[in-house]
Design a protein around this motif. Structure first.
Motif, short mmCIF file in Angstrom:
data_model
loop_
_atom_site.label_atom_id
_atom_site.label_comp_id
_atom_site.label_asym_id
_atom_site.label_seq_id
_atom_site.Cartn_x
_atom_site.Cartn_y
_atom_site.Cartn_z
N VAL A 55 17.01 27.64 -2.58
CA VAL A 55 17.85 28.58 -1.83
C VAL A 55 17.88 28.27 -0.34
N TYR A 56 16.84 27.55 0.14
CA TYR A 56 16.79 27.23 1.57
C TYR A 56 17.37 25.84 1.86
N CYS A 57 17.82 25.14 0.84
CA CYS A 57 18.26 23.76 1.04
C CYS A 57 19.63 23.49 0.44
N LEU A 98 11.67 7.35 0.89
CA LEU A 98 12.87 7.55 0.07
C LEU A 98 12.98 9.03 -0.25
N THR A 99 14.18 9.57 -0.09
CA THR A 99 14.35 10.98 -0.26
C THR A 99 15.77 11.27 -0.72
N GLY A 100 16.22 12.51 -0.57
CA GLY A 100 17.55 12.85 -1.02
C GLY A 100 17.90 14.27 -0.60
N GLY A 101 18.64 14.94 -1.42
CA GLY A 101 18.74 14.99 -2.87
C GLY A 101 17.38 14.71 -3.53
N GLU A 102 17.45 14.51 -4.82
CA GLU A 102 16.22 14.20 -5.55
C GLU A 102 16.21 12.70 -5.84
N PRO A 103 15.33 11.95 -5.15
CA PRO A 103 15.39 10.48 -5.25
C PRO A 103 15.17 9.96 -6.66
N LEU A 126 7.74 8.21 -1.04
CA LEU A 126 8.91 9.02 -1.37
C LEU A 126 8.54 10.49 -1.48
N THR A 127 9.55 11.33 -1.35
CA THR A 127 9.38 12.78 -1.49
C THR A 127 10.21 13.23 -2.69
N THR A 128 9.57 13.99 -3.57
CA THR A 128 10.24 14.38 -4.82
C THR A 128 9.88 15.82 -5.19
N ASN A 129 10.72 16.44 -6.01
CA ASN A 129 10.34 17.76 -6.52
C ASN A 129 9.41 17.63 -7.72
N VAL A 150 4.98 15.58 -3.09
CA VAL A 150 5.67 16.44 -4.05
C VAL A 150 5.90 17.80 -3.39
N SER A 151 7.11 18.33 -3.53
CA SER A 151 7.41 19.65 -2.97
C SER A 151 7.11 20.72 -4.00
N LEU A 152 6.40 21.74 -3.59
CA LEU A 152 6.12 22.88 -4.49
C LEU A 152 5.93 24.12 -3.62
N MET A 192 4.89 22.66 0.96
CA MET A 192 5.34 24.03 0.66
C MET A 192 6.15 24.56 1.84
N VAL A 193 7.43 24.83 1.63
CA VAL A 193 8.23 25.47 2.66
C VAL A 193 7.96 26.97 2.56
N VAL A 194 7.61 27.58 3.69
CA VAL A 194 7.27 29.01 3.66
C VAL A 194 8.40 29.83 4.27
N PHE A 222 10.11 27.10 7.70
CA PHE A 222 11.51 27.13 7.25
C PHE A 222 12.40 26.75 8.44
N MET A 223 13.24 25.73 8.24
CA MET A 223 14.03 25.20 9.36
C MET A 223 15.52 25.49 9.18
N ASP A 224 16.22 25.43 10.31
CA ASP A 224 17.67 25.65 10.31
C ASP A 224 18.43 24.34 10.12
N VAL A 225 18.00 23.57 9.11
CA VAL A 225 18.75 22.34 8.80
C VAL A 225 20.09 22.73 8.16
N GLY A 226 21.09 21.91 8.37
CA GLY A 226 22.40 22.17 7.80
C GLY A 226 22.96 23.48 8.29
N SER A 228 24.05 25.93 5.68
CA SER A 228 24.37 26.71 4.49
C SER A 228 23.22 27.60 4.04
N ASN A 229 22.06 27.55 4.73
CA ASN A 229 20.91 28.26 4.18
C ASN A 229 20.65 29.62 4.84
N GLY A 230 21.55 30.08 5.69
CA GLY A 230 21.44 31.43 6.26
C GLY A 230 20.19 31.63 7.10
N GLU A 356 23.95 18.52 6.28
CA GLU A 356 23.06 19.11 5.27
C GLU A 356 21.89 18.17 4.96
N MET A 357 20.73 18.74 4.67
CA MET A 357 19.53 17.94 4.44
C MET A 357 19.65 17.08 3.18
N SER A 358 20.34 17.58 2.17
CA SER A 358 20.46 16.81 0.93
C SER A 358 21.25 15.53 1.15
N1 SAM Z 1 14.23 16.59 -3.69
C1 SAM Z 1 13.10 16.13 -2.97
C2 SAM Z 1 12.09 17.23 -2.83
O1 SAM Z 1 12.28 18.30 -3.36
O2 SAM Z 1 11.07 16.98 -2.20
C3 SAM Z 1 13.39 15.47 -1.63
C4 SAM Z 1 14.44 16.08 -0.75
S1 SAM Z 1 13.99 17.61 -0.01
C5 SAM Z 1 15.41 17.90 1.00
C6 SAM Z 1 12.73 17.12 1.12
C7 SAM Z 1 11.87 18.20 1.68
O3 SAM Z 1 12.62 18.99 2.56
C8 SAM Z 1 11.27 19.14 0.65
O4 SAM Z 1 9.87 19.23 0.85
C9 SAM Z 1 11.93 20.45 0.97
O5 SAM Z 1 11.12 21.53 0.65
C10 SAM Z 1 12.17 20.31 2.46
N2 SAM Z 1 13.19 21.23 2.98
C11 SAM Z 1 14.45 21.38 2.53
N3 SAM Z 1 15.10 22.33 3.23
C12 SAM Z 1 14.23 22.78 4.16
C13 SAM Z 1 14.31 23.79 5.19
N4 SAM Z 1 15.41 24.50 5.40
N5 SAM Z 1 13.22 23.98 5.96
C14 SAM Z 1 12.09 23.26 5.75
N6 SAM Z 1 11.96 22.30 4.80
C15 SAM Z 1 13.02 22.08 4.01
#
Ligand code: SAM
Length: 362
Positions: A55-57, A98-103, A126-129, A150-152, A192-194, A222-226, A228-230, A356-358
């Motif tokens: 929801v934040y991305c 390497l990142t994305g989206g989901e790499p 790399l960063t992955t979910n 790993v993001s969780l 962990m994004v809080v 939690f950052m103001d990237v992009g 679209s995340n309000g 957008e971050m993706s």
């Molecule tokens: N899909 C992969 C993942 O989930 O890790 C890689 C891409 S994701 C955009 C990379 C990282 O950015 C993740 O750890 C995600 O939680 C973080 N992220 C995305 N939007 C964010 C936001 N608005 N503020 C802080 N971190 C954010």
């Protein structure tokens, strides 16, 4: 009614490329921007697609079934990515993420890793979910990957399902983490994004779970990237508050950074149960030491996570420009970099049409 907030034309705007100089300078490995910051890290987005809708991305209200993801022909090929990575290495880059989206959604990603780890002295991560790790971890390790993030965002299923908005249970990510560790990709960093009111009640359960596991839990503001995340400042839980909550249960002490410009501030548990990190890009901007460049999925160079436009390097590659010519353009772009968005952040800047971050790569 759902409001669509990102007009695509704004999102993917490109700046005019600097002209190619007549005399092509040889890279010195010491490329500096207008603030004396070197280029050291390159984040490469290998796909703008994701199997989560955090929801934040990538909120579903925008990234729905009608969203126009990039067509395959727009994506940089592995050969194009590797060629650019080599040019950046000559300018001083020593780390690629390497990142994305989901790499892990990018088919045959391990083939790209095989090519990138052959660049001398290059660290590749790399960063992955994590969801695809049970299937992919061994191949990634065989390709030469040595560690990953790993993001969780929660251990509570209900909260996690709300956050990823694809009904993915926590267990799938935990299996991914186990698979990565079993394949020899540990210690793993867990991001962990809080977001206040959404998952801040999970700070302590996450700390309890990963303490003593050998993995390193990192809390990200939690950052103001992009756009679209309000984002609202009220939703940010400052890292200072995260640390206070943890310290009250498990006393921690600061640890020196591993290297200058490290994004996460390190803290260790006084009882020897490992360390945690906090990434405070909102409350303690680290622009002054930012050494990161970002390559979008379709080969545009961005010099800041909060940029509004990028530089189309793919057009140079596909126009048959030589390595020396592309390298000179990269040099000129970095030389003129003056970005320091997080130092200037305000309620007004949060609403700017940022990429957008993706797309740009997290
Ligand atoms: N899909 C992969 C993942 O989930 O890790 C890689 C891409 S994701 C955009 C990379 C990282 O950015 C993740 O750890 C995600 O939680 C973080 N992220 C995305 N939007 C964010 C936001 N608005 N503020 C802080 N971190 C954010």
């Amino acid at each position: 009614m759902t409001q669509r907030v990102i007009p695509l034309a704004d999102e993917r705007q490109l700046r005019r490329l600097p002209t190619i100089p007549e005399v092509l300078p040889a890279p010195t490995g010491q490329l500096l921007d207008t603030r004396g910051r070197a280029v050291k890290d390159l984040r490469i987005s290998v796909t703008d697609r994701c199997n989560f809708r955090c929801v934040y991305c990538m909120p579903k209200s925008v990234f729905d079934k009608d969203y126009a993801f990039l067509p395959r022909a727009s994506l940089l090929s592995f050969e194009e990515i590797t060629r650019l990575a080599r040019l950046f290495a000559a300018h001083g880059v020593t780390k690629i993420r390497l990142t994305g989206g989901e790499p892990l959604l990018r088919r045959n990603l391990e083939q790209l890793i095989e090519q990138l780890v052959r660049i001398p002295d290059m660290e590749v991560t790399l960063t992955t979910n994590g969801v695809l790790l049970p299937r992919k971890a061994a191949a990634l390790r065989d390709a030469g990957l040595r560690r990953l993030t790993v993001s969780l965002d929660s251990l509570d299923d209900a909260t996690f399902r709300i956050m990823n908005d694809m009904d993915v249970p926590v267990a799938e990510v935990l299996h991914g983490i186990e698979a990565a560790a079993a394949a020899g990709l540990g210690p793993i960093k867990i991001n962990m994004v809080v977001k206040r009111g959404l998952n801040d009640q999970e700070i302590l359960p996450m700390a309890r779970h990963f303490r003593g596991s050998g993995h390193i839990l990192r809390f990200i503001e939690f950052m103001d990237v992009g756009c679209s995340n309000g984002w609202r400042m009220d939703d940010v839980v400052p890292s200072g508050e995260v640390l206070q909550r943890i310290h009250a249960e498990f006393p921690v002490a600061a640890v020196d950074p591993n290297y200058t410009g490290e994004v996460a501030e390190r803290w260790r548990y006084l009882d020897g149960q490992g360390e945690i990190g906090v990434i405070s890009s909102v409350t303690q901007a680290f622009c002054s030491t930012c050494t990161r460049a970002r390559l979008s999925t379709e080969g545009s160079l961005y010099t800041c996570l909060f940029a509004q436009s990028g530089h189309d390097l793919r057009s140079l590659l596909r126009a048959g420009r030589s390595d020396a010519e592309v390298s000179a353009v990269i040099g000129r772009i970095w030389n003129s970099r003056g970005d320091r968005y997080s130092e200037l952040r305000s309620a007004e800047t949060a609403g700017l049409p940022k990429i957008e971050m993706s797309y740009i790569g997290g």
